[in-house]
Design a protein around this motif. Structure first.
Motif, PDB file in Angstrom:
ATOM      1  N   ARG A 153       4.494   6.973  -4.202  1.00 48.59           N
ATOM      2  CA  ARG A 153       5.228   7.962  -4.038  1.00 48.59           C
ATOM      3  C   ARG A 153       6.034   7.577  -2.652  1.00 48.59           C
ATOM      4  N   GLY A 154       6.894   8.355  -2.417  1.00 48.52           N
ATOM      5  CA  GLY A 154       7.798   8.265  -0.953  1.00 48.52           C
ATOM      6  C   GLY A 154       8.516   6.965  -0.727  1.00 48.52           C
ATOM      7  N   PHE A 155       8.290   6.479   0.558  1.00 47.62           N
ATOM      8  CA  PHE A 155       8.978   5.200   0.777  1.00 47.62           C
ATOM      9  C   PHE A 155       8.475   3.843  -0.008  1.00 47.62           C
ATOM     10  N   GLY A 156       6.987   4.064  -0.332  1.00 54.00           N
ATOM     11  CA  GLY A 156       6.277   2.833  -0.882  1.00 54.00           C
ATOM     12  C   GLY A 156       6.974   2.760  -2.013  1.00 54.00           C
ATOM     13  N   LEU A 201      -0.766  -0.563  -4.478  1.00 56.53           N
ATOM     14  CA  LEU A 201      -2.080   0.503  -4.095  1.00 56.53           C
ATOM     15  C   LEU A 201      -1.791   1.777  -3.798  1.00 56.53           C
ATOM     16  N   ALA A 202      -2.745   2.865  -3.972  1.00 55.92           N
ATOM     17  CA  ALA A 202      -2.604   4.269  -3.502  1.00 55.92           C
ATOM     18  C   ALA A 202      -3.744   4.843  -4.387  1.00 55.92           C
ATOM     19  N   ARG A 203      -3.877   6.092  -4.115  1.00 57.60           N
ATOM     20  CA  ARG A 203      -5.067   6.968  -4.845  1.00 57.60           C
ATOM     21  C   ARG A 203      -4.669   7.346  -6.314  1.00 57.60           C
ATOM     22  N   SER A 204      -3.619   7.594  -6.452  1.00 58.45           N
ATOM     23  CA  SER A 204      -3.239   8.290  -7.820  1.00 58.45           C
ATOM     24  C   SER A 204      -2.921   7.326  -8.822  1.00 58.45           C
ATOM     25  N   ALA A 208     -10.348   6.350   9.514  1.00 62.81           N
ATOM     26  CA  ALA A 208     -10.866   5.225   8.698  1.00 62.81           C
ATOM     27  C   ALA A 208      -9.513   5.019   7.699  1.00 62.81           C
ATOM     28  N   PHE A 209      -8.775   5.681   7.428  1.00 59.11           N
ATOM     29  CA  PHE A 209      -7.770   5.620   6.453  1.00 59.11           C
ATOM     30  C   PHE A 209      -6.487   4.846   7.188  1.00 59.11           C
ATOM     31  N   ASN A 210      -6.090   5.518   8.262  1.00 55.08           N
ATOM     32  CA  ASN A 210      -4.777   4.887   8.664  1.00 55.08           C
ATOM     33  C   ASN A 210      -5.028   3.708   9.856  1.00 55.08           C
ATOM     34  N   ALA A 222      -7.217   3.426  -5.485  1.00 53.06           N
ATOM     35  CA  ALA A 222      -8.101   3.368  -4.394  1.00 53.06           C
ATOM     36  C   ALA A 222      -8.039   4.331  -3.302  1.00 53.06           C
ATOM     37  N   ASP A 223      -8.994   5.217  -2.868  1.00 52.42           N
ATOM     38  CA  ASP A 223      -8.963   5.854  -1.758  1.00 52.42           C
ATOM     39  C   ASP A 223      -9.409   5.090  -0.400  1.00 52.42           C
ATOM     40  N   LEU A 224      -8.299   4.672   0.280  1.00 49.14           N
ATOM     41  CA  LEU A 224      -8.496   3.449   1.257  1.00 49.14           C
ATOM     42  C   LEU A 224      -9.188   4.048   2.592  1.00 49.14           C
ATOM     43  N   GLY A 225      -9.401   5.426   2.349  1.00 46.92           N
ATOM     44  CA  GLY A 225     -10.097   6.146   3.661  1.00 46.92           C
ATOM     45  C   GLY A 225     -11.689   6.139   3.190  1.00 46.92           C
ATOM     46  N   THR A 226     -11.953   5.665   2.287  1.00 40.49           N
ATOM     47  CA  THR A 226     -13.459   5.674   1.862  1.00 40.49           C
ATOM     48  C   THR A 226     -14.146   4.126   1.837  1.00 40.49           C
ATOM     49  N   THR A 286       0.921  -1.080   0.191  1.00 41.50           N
ATOM     50  CA  THR A 286      -0.139  -0.170   0.199  1.00 41.50           C
ATOM     51  C   THR A 286       0.806   1.302   0.105  1.00 41.50           C
ATOM     52  N   GLY A 287       0.371   2.133  -0.610  1.00 37.72           N
ATOM     53  CA  GLY A 287       0.934   3.657  -0.473  1.00 37.72           C
ATOM     54  C   GLY A 287       2.263   3.538  -1.613  1.00 37.72           C
ATOM     55  N   ALA A 288       2.127   2.946  -2.704  1.00 33.92           N
ATOM     56  CA  ALA A 288       3.207   2.729  -3.597  1.00 33.92           C
ATOM     57  C   ALA A 288       3.474   3.723  -4.712  1.00 33.92           C
TER      58      ALA A 288
HETATM   59  N1  LIG Z   1       8.464  10.246   6.138  1.00 33.71           N
HETATM   60  C1  LIG Z   1       8.906  10.015   6.967  1.00 33.71           C
HETATM   61  O1  LIG Z   1       9.683  10.538   7.792  1.00 33.71           O
HETATM   62  C2  LIG Z   1       8.596   8.566   8.042  1.00 33.71           C
HETATM   63  C3  LIG Z   1       8.833   8.148   9.073  1.00 33.71           C
HETATM   64  C4  LIG Z   1       8.285   7.265  10.099  1.00 33.71           C
HETATM   65  C5  LIG Z   1       7.369   6.561   9.332  1.00 33.71           C
HETATM   66  N2  LIG Z   1       6.716   7.019   8.105  1.00 33.71           N
HETATM   67  C6  LIG Z   1       5.726   5.945   7.627  1.00 33.71           C
HETATM   68  O2  LIG Z   1       6.137   5.647   6.454  1.00 33.71           O
HETATM   69  C7  LIG Z   1       4.994   5.352   5.662  1.00 33.71           C
HETATM   70  C8  LIG Z   1       5.244   5.972   4.161  1.00 33.71           C
HETATM   71  O3  LIG Z   1       5.613   7.285   4.269  1.00 33.71           O
HETATM   72  P1  LIG Z   1       6.033   8.304   3.231  1.00 33.71           P
HETATM   73  O4  LIG Z   1       6.916   9.465   3.915  1.00 33.71           O
HETATM   74  O5  LIG Z   1       6.438   7.704   2.247  1.00 33.71           O
HETATM   75  O6  LIG Z   1       4.652   9.022   2.831  1.00 33.71           O
HETATM   76  P2  LIG Z   1       4.113   9.983   1.393  1.00 33.71           P
HETATM   77  O7  LIG Z   1       5.357  10.132   0.781  1.00 33.71           O
HETATM   78  O8  LIG Z   1       3.035  10.853   2.114  1.00 33.71           O
HETATM   79  O9  LIG Z   1       3.218   8.566   0.871  1.00 33.71           O
HETATM   80  C9  LIG Z   1       2.113   8.019   1.172  1.00 33.71           C
HETATM   81  C10 LIG Z   1       1.535   7.109   0.423  1.00 33.71           C
HETATM   82  O10 LIG Z   1       0.256   6.648   1.035  1.00 33.71           O
HETATM   83  C11 LIG Z   1      -0.763   7.023  -0.167  1.00 33.71           C
HETATM   84  N3  LIG Z   1      -1.814   7.411   0.379  1.00 33.71           N
HETATM   85  C12 LIG Z   1      -2.153   8.568   1.139  1.00 33.71           C
HETATM   86  N4  LIG Z   1      -3.442   8.620   1.276  1.00 33.71           N
HETATM   87  C13 LIG Z   1      -4.236   7.591   0.738  1.00 33.71           C
HETATM   88  C14 LIG Z   1      -5.430   7.177   0.654  1.00 33.71           C
HETATM   89  N5  LIG Z   1      -6.588   7.652   1.349  1.00 33.71           N
HETATM   90  N6  LIG Z   1      -5.937   5.956   0.219  1.00 33.71           N
HETATM   91  C15 LIG Z   1      -4.707   5.201  -0.295  1.00 33.71           C
HETATM   92  N7  LIG Z   1      -3.653   5.647  -0.415  1.00 33.71           N
HETATM   93  C16 LIG Z   1      -3.184   6.708   0.217  1.00 33.71           C
HETATM   94  C17 LIG Z   1      -0.048   8.049  -1.025  1.00 33.71           C
HETATM   95  O11 LIG Z   1      -0.570   7.776  -2.128  1.00 33.71           O
HETATM   96  P3  LIG Z   1      -1.669   8.717  -2.959  1.00 33.71           P
HETATM   97  O12 LIG Z   1      -1.656  10.127  -2.379  1.00 33.71           O
HETATM   98  O13 LIG Z   1      -1.460   8.566  -4.397  1.00 33.71           O
HETATM   99  O14 LIG Z   1      -2.707   8.193  -2.269  1.00 33.71           O
HETATM  100  C18 LIG Z   1       1.423   7.503  -0.775  1.00 33.71           C
HETATM  101  O15 LIG Z   1       1.596   6.473  -1.693  1.00 33.71           O
HETATM  102  C19 LIG Z   1       3.818   6.079   6.247  1.00 33.71           C
HETATM  103  O16 LIG Z   1       3.194   4.886   6.880  1.00 33.71           O
HETATM  104  C20 LIG Z   1       4.503   6.690   7.205  1.00 33.71           C
HETATM  105  O17 LIG Z   1       3.798   7.150   8.528  1.00 33.71           O
HETATM  106  C21 LIG Z   1       7.328   7.852   7.514  1.00 33.71           C
END
Ligand SMILES: NC(=O)c1ccc[n+]([C@@H]2O[C@H](COP(=O)([O-])OP(=O)(O)OC[C@H]3O[C@@H](n4cnc5c(N)ncnc54)[C@H](OP(=O)(O)O)[C@@H]3O)[C@@H](O)[C@H]2O)c1
Length: 229
Positions: A32-35, A55-58, A140-142, A83-87, A28-30
């Motif tokens: 952008r970012g870490f995913g 999985l992710a919204r975008s 709901a989402f988290n 998919a918006d996992l918060g809905t 999930t969350g693939a």
């Molecule tokens: N960044 C940090 O410093 C840090 C530190 C500790 C832990 N973490 C944890 O590591 C994980 C990844 O963090 P990150 O920094 O890579 O976050 P991020 O860049 O904000 O990415 C979040 C991912 O979740 C997806 N997402 C957000 N809202 C969503 C929704 N309603 N439904 C489905 N997908 C959704 C986003 O994609 P879409 O917007 O396309 O939906 C994106 O792919 C998170 O659990 C975060 O809490 C991060």
């Protein structure tokens, strides 16, 4: 699972990582970012016949990533679901994809990575969080979606003799340490941590082969390697 030879690596990129057998992997969350980075690191390790569900919204960044990963590994099936996992509707769509893909996946392991997460509005102090819709939508989402997706994935994949199932929860230091104005994030991460501890302690015996993993900030890559190996 027996590691096989790794894929070709370019010059200067170091030794190829060992490849696993066929894995049914859900991330999930693939988008952008870490995913997104994790998907790129994982794909070369997934053996022939693996399935990777992103999985992710975008939709666009997911589709781009899926195409990139397919080009890099012809024998890897990559699917993505926006998919918006918060809905309710988004969660239903994601769950439907799990039920379609996982029962038939010829896998030596299930690897489910609950990575998606959001910070919430950290400009708001604790006393500003008085709107139940905002709070419920955050949880709901988290929290809810992580629980429901995990239970749906475990059920859809089923119990298979000798087959491991690894469930990873990407956590944070905020799960165990309070930070000012981060009531939602800290509360959500703490809740997820406990929820997955319940899964691991209460159901490991009735779900043979279930392996835990809760990478936290600072030890994420080490913990992930341990959980996924
Ligand atoms: N960044 C940090 O410093 C840090 C530190 C500790 C832990 N973490 C944890 O590591 C994980 C990844 O963090 P990150 O920094 O890579 O976050 P991020 O860049 O904000 O990415 C979040 C991912 O979740 C997806 N997402 C957000 N809202 C969503 C929704 N309603 N439904 C489905 N997908 C959704 C986003 O994609 P879409 O917007 O396309 O939906 C994106 O792919 C998170 O659990 C975060 O809490 C991060």
């Amino acid at each position: 699972m027996e590691p096989g030879p790794g894929p070709e690596h370019g010059p200067g990129l170091g030794p190829a990582p060992p490849r696993w057998g066929p894995v049914a992997c859900v991330l999930t969350g693939a988008s952008r970012g870490f995913g997104r980075s994790l998907a790129r690191l994982l794909a070369p390790r997934l053996g022939d016949g693996s399935v990777l569900l992103l999985l992710a919204r975008s939709a666009a960044p997911l589709a781009e990533l899926a195409a990139e990963l397919r080009r890099g590994a012809a024998a890897l099936r990559v699917e993505c679901v926006a998919a918006d996992l918060g809905t309710d509707e988004g969660l239903r769509r994601a769950t439907r994809a799990l039920r379609e893909l996982l029962p038939a996946a010829p896998a030596a392991r299930l690897l489910l990575i609950n990575n998606a997460g959001s910070l919430g509005d950290v400009s708001k102090s604790f006393v500003d969080l008085s709107d139940p819709d905002e709070v419920n939508s955050y949880f709901a989402f988290n929290v809810t979606s992580a629980l429901c997706l995990t239970s749906a994935a475990l059920k859809a994949f089923g119990q298979r003799p000798g087959v491991g199932r690894t469930v990873v929860n990407v956590s944070s230091l905020c799960a165990v340490k309070p930070f000012k104005n981060w009531a939602l994030y800290c509360g959500g991460k703490a809740s997820r941590d406990m929820m997955f501890q319940v899964l691991w302690t209460r159901t490991c015996s009735s779900w043979p082969g279930l392996k835990p993993g809760t990478p936290r900030c600072g030890s994420t890559s080490r913990a992930f390697r341990r959980a996924g190996s």
